[in-house]
Design a protein around this motif. Structure first.
Motif, PDB file in Angstrom:
ATOM      1  N   ARG A  18      -1.609   0.999  -1.497  1.00 29.01           N
ATOM      2  CA  ARG A  18      -0.262   2.186  -1.095  1.00 29.01           C
ATOM      3  C   ARG A  18       0.396   1.865   0.274  1.00 29.01           C
ATOM      4  O   ARG A  18       1.886   1.962   0.519  1.00 29.01           O
ATOM      5  N   GLU A  21       3.565   0.104  -1.207  1.00 28.64           N
ATOM      6  CA  GLU A  21       3.991   1.037  -1.175  1.00 28.64           C
ATOM      7  C   GLU A  21       5.160   1.959  -0.431  1.00 28.64           C
ATOM      8  O   GLU A  21       6.277   2.537  -0.893  1.00 28.64           O
ATOM      9  N   ALA A  22       4.267   2.143   0.764  1.00 33.19           N
ATOM     10  CA  ALA A  22       4.889   3.297   1.781  1.00 33.19           C
ATOM     11  C   ALA A  22       5.986   2.284   2.567  1.00 33.19           C
ATOM     12  O   ALA A  22       7.301   2.534   2.580  1.00 33.19           O
ATOM     13  N   SER A  23       5.817   0.633   2.317  1.00 27.71           N
ATOM     14  CA  SER A  23       6.782  -0.571   2.442  1.00 27.71           C
ATOM     15  C   SER A  23       7.867  -0.544   2.103  1.00 27.71           C
ATOM     16  O   SER A  23       9.359  -0.390   1.816  1.00 27.71           O
ATOM     17  N   VAL A  24       7.827  -0.121   0.265  1.00 26.95           N
ATOM     18  CA  VAL A  24       8.875  -0.631  -0.781  1.00 26.95           C
ATOM     19  C   VAL A  24       9.999   0.981  -0.923  1.00 26.95           C
ATOM     20  O   VAL A  24      11.222   0.829  -0.228  1.00 26.95           O
ATOM     21  N   THR A  25       9.486   2.280  -0.166  1.00 24.06           N
ATOM     22  CA  THR A  25      10.019   3.441  -0.699  1.00 24.06           C
ATOM     23  C   THR A  25      10.486   3.486   1.179  1.00 24.06           C
ATOM     24  O   THR A  25      11.741   3.623   1.229  1.00 24.06           O
ATOM     25  N   ALA A  26      10.047   2.762   2.352  1.00 25.70           N
ATOM     26  CA  ALA A  26      10.943   1.934   3.826  1.00 25.70           C
ATOM     27  C   ALA A  26      11.963   1.796   3.152  1.00 25.70           C
ATOM     28  O   ALA A  26      13.060   1.967   4.070  1.00 25.70           O
ATOM     29  N   SER A  28      13.904   1.034   1.170  1.00 25.23           N
ATOM     30  CA  SER A  28      14.603   1.741  -0.273  1.00 25.23           C
ATOM     31  C   SER A  28      15.674   2.721   0.601  1.00 25.23           C
ATOM     32  O   SER A  28      16.721   3.310   0.716  1.00 25.23           O
ATOM     33  N   ALA A  29      14.780   3.807   1.871  1.00 22.96           N
ATOM     34  CA  ALA A  29      15.441   4.453   1.850  1.00 22.96           C
ATOM     35  C   ALA A  29      16.243   3.926   3.360  1.00 22.96           C
ATOM     36  O   ALA A  29      17.164   4.651   3.343  1.00 22.96           O
ATOM     37  N   ASP A  32      19.343   2.475   1.330  1.00 25.35           N
ATOM     38  CA  ASP A  32      20.362   3.949   0.621  1.00 25.35           C
ATOM     39  C   ASP A  32      20.551   4.461   2.111  1.00 25.35           C
ATOM     40  O   ASP A  32      22.561   4.422   2.220  1.00 25.35           O
TER      41      ASP A  32
END
Length: 42
Positions: A18, A21-26, A28-29, A32
């Motif tokens: 988890r 996954e949170a690090s990958v999401t951050a 990616s944001a 962007d």
């Protein structure tokens, strides 16, 4: 291995997953946002 608590190890792996996954999401944001900022600067 007799000294390994399997439930604790599974729980630790889920926490690590988890966190990853949170690090990958951050990341990616952030990517962007940088891309949008560069587009605005053109």
């Amino acid at each position: 291995m007799p000294n390994v608590d399997h439930l604790t190890e599974i729980a630790d792996m889920l926490v690590a997953k988890r966190s990853y996954e949170a690090s990958v999401t951050a990341l990616s944001a952030t990517k962007d946002m940088v891309t949008k900022a560069l587009e605005i600067g053109r």
